[in-house]
Design a protein around this motif. Structure first.
Motif, short mmCIF file in Angstrom:
data_model
loop_
_atom_site.label_atom_id
_atom_site.label_comp_id
_atom_site.label_asym_id
_atom_site.label_seq_id
_atom_site.Cartn_x
_atom_site.Cartn_y
_atom_site.Cartn_z
N PRO A 1 0.68 -1.09 0.15
CA PRO A 1 0.04 -0.22 -0.28
C PRO A 1 0.74 1.32 0.16
CG PRO A 1 0.14 -0.92 2.15
CD PRO A 1 1.08 -1.91 1.40
N PRO A 2 0.32 2.26 -0.32
CA PRO A 2 1.01 3.80 -0.08
C PRO A 2 1.71 3.77 1.24
CG PRO A 2 -1.04 4.04 -1.18
CD PRO A 2 -1.06 2.80 -0.69
N LYS A 3 2.77 4.37 1.22
CA LYS A 3 3.47 4.45 2.52
C LYS A 3 2.96 5.47 3.52
CE LYS A 3 7.30 2.18 0.81
NZ LYS A 3 6.62 1.99 -0.58
N LYS A 4 2.37 6.37 3.22
CA LYS A 4 1.79 7.39 4.20
C LYS A 4 0.14 6.98 4.38
CE LYS A 4 4.76 11.11 2.61
NZ LYS A 4 4.77 12.67 2.18
N VAL A 5 -0.23 7.15 5.73
CA VAL A 5 -1.58 7.06 6.01
C VAL A 5 -2.50 7.73 5.22
CG1 VAL A 5 -3.52 7.09 7.89
CG2 VAL A 5 -0.98 6.20 8.13
N LYS A 6 -1.92 9.31 5.05
CA LYS A 6 -2.89 9.98 4.32
C LYS A 6 -3.15 9.66 2.88
CE LYS A 6 -2.38 14.96 2.39
NZ LYS A 6 -1.66 15.90 2.57
N ASP A 7 -1.97 9.21 2.15
CA ASP A 7 -2.29 8.50 0.73
C ASP A 7 -3.20 7.55 0.67
OD1 ASP A 7 -0.49 10.53 0.00
OD2 ASP A 7 1.26 9.39 0.09
N GLU A 8 -3.10 6.74 1.83
CA GLU A 8 -4.12 5.47 1.72
C GLU A 8 -5.41 6.00 1.95
OE1 GLU A 8 -4.39 1.11 3.82
OE2 GLU A 8 -3.25 2.38 4.57
N ALA A 9 -5.82 7.02 2.57
CA ALA A 9 -7.17 7.59 2.93
C ALA A 9 -7.53 8.24 1.74
CB ALA A 9 -6.90 8.71 3.98
N VAL A 10 -6.57 8.90 0.81
CA VAL A 10 -6.97 9.70 -0.39
C VAL A 10 -7.33 8.31 -1.27
CG1 VAL A 10 -6.37 11.01 -2.34
CG2 VAL A 10 -5.67 11.59 -0.01
N MET A 11 -6.32 7.50 -1.42
CA MET A 11 -6.56 6.22 -2.39
C MET A 11 -7.98 5.62 -2.08
SD MET A 11 -4.61 2.60 -2.44
CE MET A 11 -5.38 2.06 -0.98
N GLY B 1 -3.44 4.26 16.20
CA GLY B 1 -2.31 3.43 15.75
C GLY B 1 -3.29 2.37 14.70
N MET B 2 -2.64 1.76 13.84
CA MET B 2 -3.17 1.05 12.81
C MET B 2 -3.82 -0.02 13.31
SD MET B 2 -3.98 0.91 9.59
CE MET B 2 -2.93 2.04 8.67
N GLY C 1 -15.45 3.69 2.56
CA GLY C 1 -15.69 4.51 3.73
C GLY C 1 -15.11 4.07 4.85
N GLY C 2 -15.30 2.89 5.16
CA GLY C 2 -14.60 2.50 6.35
C GLY C 2 -13.04 2.43 6.34
N ARG C 3 -12.53 2.40 5.45
CA ARG C 3 -10.88 2.60 4.94
C ARG C 3 -10.55 4.12 5.50
NH1 ARG C 3 -8.37 -1.75 3.28
NH2 ARG C 3 -9.59 -3.48 2.29
N ILE C 4 -11.60 5.08 5.13
CA ILE C 4 -11.21 6.44 5.24
C ILE C 4 -11.43 6.57 6.91
CG2 ILE C 4 -12.09 8.59 4.86
CD1 ILE C 4 -12.96 7.75 2.15
N LEU C 5 -12.40 5.92 7.43
CA LEU C 5 -12.49 6.05 8.85
C LEU C 5 -11.13 5.66 9.49
CD1 LEU C 5 -14.36 6.44 11.71
CD2 LEU C 5 -15.26 4.44 11.15
N ARG C 6 -10.93 4.51 9.20
CA ARG C 6 -9.53 3.82 9.62
C ARG C 6 -8.45 4.77 9.90
NH1 ARG C 6 -6.66 -1.63 7.61
NH2 ARG C 6 -6.47 -0.13 5.85
N ALA C 7 -8.14 5.49 8.36
CA ALA C 7 -7.08 6.23 8.31
C ALA C 7 -7.26 7.48 9.03
CB ALA C 7 -7.04 6.88 6.89
N LEU C 8 -8.45 8.00 9.47
CA LEU C 8 -8.67 9.08 10.37
C LEU C 8 -8.41 8.82 11.83
CD1 LEU C 8 -12.12 10.53 8.91
CD2 LEU C 8 -9.66 11.57 8.73
N LEU C 9 -8.73 7.47 12.02
CA LEU C 9 -8.42 7.27 13.50
C LEU C 9 -6.98 6.86 13.91
CD1 LEU C 9 -11.87 4.85 14.02
CD2 LEU C 9 -11.34 7.21 14.99
N SER C 10 -6.33 6.17 12.70
CA SER C 10 -5.05 5.54 13.11
C SER C 10 -4.06 6.65 13.72
CB SER C 10 -4.46 4.98 11.63
OG SER C 10 -4.37 6.14 10.78
#
Length: 378
Positions: free
Chosen positions: A103-113, A182-183, A169-178
């Motif tokens: 996956p993308p290295k940054k949590v932000k990039d994973e959320a945008v993805m 933590g992941m 939407g769940g992956r975006i929620l996870r990125a906001l919480l991580s």
């Protein structure tokens, strides 16, 4: 995940799972039954539309999965742009899955993805509906087709924005919480929300006799549970290193040795693999599986160089998560462990699974997850 490969886009294999082929006629039948209601919703007299409702249903089903493919391509192309690696895209009964080996290295990039897929679907939906208004004087068939294209893409985008992990939407929620949790913990929370939505989908599906919604609920529930376990496993794998589980040192045999002689030596020394050397340099590995693939009557005539398994190299200091990722990307059954240009061992999927299970056991003992394991012979 398997499936039939139908195309390759930007180096990404596109596959169709068997469940997709099962679902296609069912979805076409459902759309065909809703043909008159859909025409009325679009403000078009059903009798003015040409063609069988069932052919319209089949066309809509195909367009739906094409829209899903565009949705998944948006995810995958953004992942590639931000340093991720995509193994393939598979179309399933209830949608599509982009399989990422990295996956993308940054949590932000994973959320945008996760966000770009629904945004592309919403943009397509709006574009088709605007186009439908722009061609108001055109044939009823074209107007109806554009209405359906727009409506399907709007639904696809909005539905995927629900915080029902593992949906977008769940992956975006996870990125906001991580960032705060933590992941691993964020994944658990997002997975719990996803399971709650799955229960709601199932209840509503049973009440309305919508079996497709019940099926979606099942896949969301299983996906949320599986993703939570997968992230926890990756967390443990990241704490372990290749040196903790690798087999070594690995004895070598010459490349011109026959498969029969290699099998006899394997039985006598009770080993499962040998490094194959030719001209003084490593030429891969011969394993129990590669020997068994040769018919017994031919083993005396076939040299081991012809059945040697080529293996990507990895360092003893690399973590097991990286090793597993390389195996998934290259489909390699084992990896050569190289240190200072010298072959020092090998690691297999079974070694990684064994390390993960023992790591989980160790963590329940209250002494941490990482430990020095004694190497075993190949």
């Amino acid at each position: 995940m398997g499936g039939y490969r139908i195309a390759t886009i930007r180096g990404i294999p596109i596959r169709v799972h068997i469940t997709f082929l099962i679902a296609l006629p069912l979805i076409a039948f459902g759309f065909g039954r809703a043909f008159i209601a859909a025409a009325q919703l679009a403000g078009i007299p059903p009798e003015r539309l040409s063609g069988s409702p069932w052919l319209w249903g089949l066309g809509v089903a195909v367009v739906l999965f094409a829209s899903v493919l565009v949705h998944e391509l948006a995810h995958s192309l953004y992942a590639l742009r931000t340093g991720g690696r995509v193994r393939d895209i598979t179309l399933l009964m209830v949608g599509g899955v982009s399989q990422l080996t990295e996956p993308p290295k940054k949590v932000k990039d994973e959320a945008v993805m996760a966000l770009v897929g629904p945004l592309v679907s919403l943009a397509l939906g709006v574009a088709f509906l605007v186009l439908r208004l722009a061609v108001g004087g055109a044939s009823f068939n074209l107007q109806f087709a554009l209405f359906y294209l727009g409506s399907l893409n709007l639904f696809l985008g909005l539905f995927n924005l629900l915080p029902a992990f593992p949906m977008d939407g769940g992956r975006i929620l996870r990125a906001l919480l991580s960032g705060r949790m933590g992941m691993v913990r964020a994944t658990r929370v997002a997975a719990s929300v996803g399971k709650a939505f799955a229960v709601l989908f199932a209840v509503w599906g049973f009440l309305t006799f919508n079996m497709l919604l019940v099926l979606i609920a099942f896949f969301v529930f299983i996906g949320a549970k599986g993703e939570a376990r997968s992230v926890a496993a990756k967390e443990l794998l990241g704490r372990l290193h290749v040196r903790d589980v690798m087999n070594g040192p690995v004895p070598s045999i010459p490349a011109d040795l026959s498969v029969h002689e290699a099998a006899e030596r394997m039985l006598g020394e009770r080993r499962l693999a040998y490094a194959v050397t030719g001209g003084g340099r490593p030429a891969g590995f011969v394993t129990l599986q590669s020997i068994q693939a040769v018919p017994p009557e031919r083993r005396a005539q076939v040299p081991v160089r012809e059945v040697a398994v080529q293996s990507p190299p990895i360092s003893p200091s690399d973590d097991l998560g990286k090793a597993l990722g390389i195996m998934a990307e290259t489909d390699a059954p084992l990896l050569a462990v190289v240190e200072g240009g010298v072959l020092v061992g090998l690691v297999t999927r079974e070694d990684i699974a064994r390390g993960l299970k023992l790591s989980e056991l160790k963590s329940t003992q209250g002494q941490g997850a990482a430990w020095p394991m004694r190497r075993r012979e190949a």
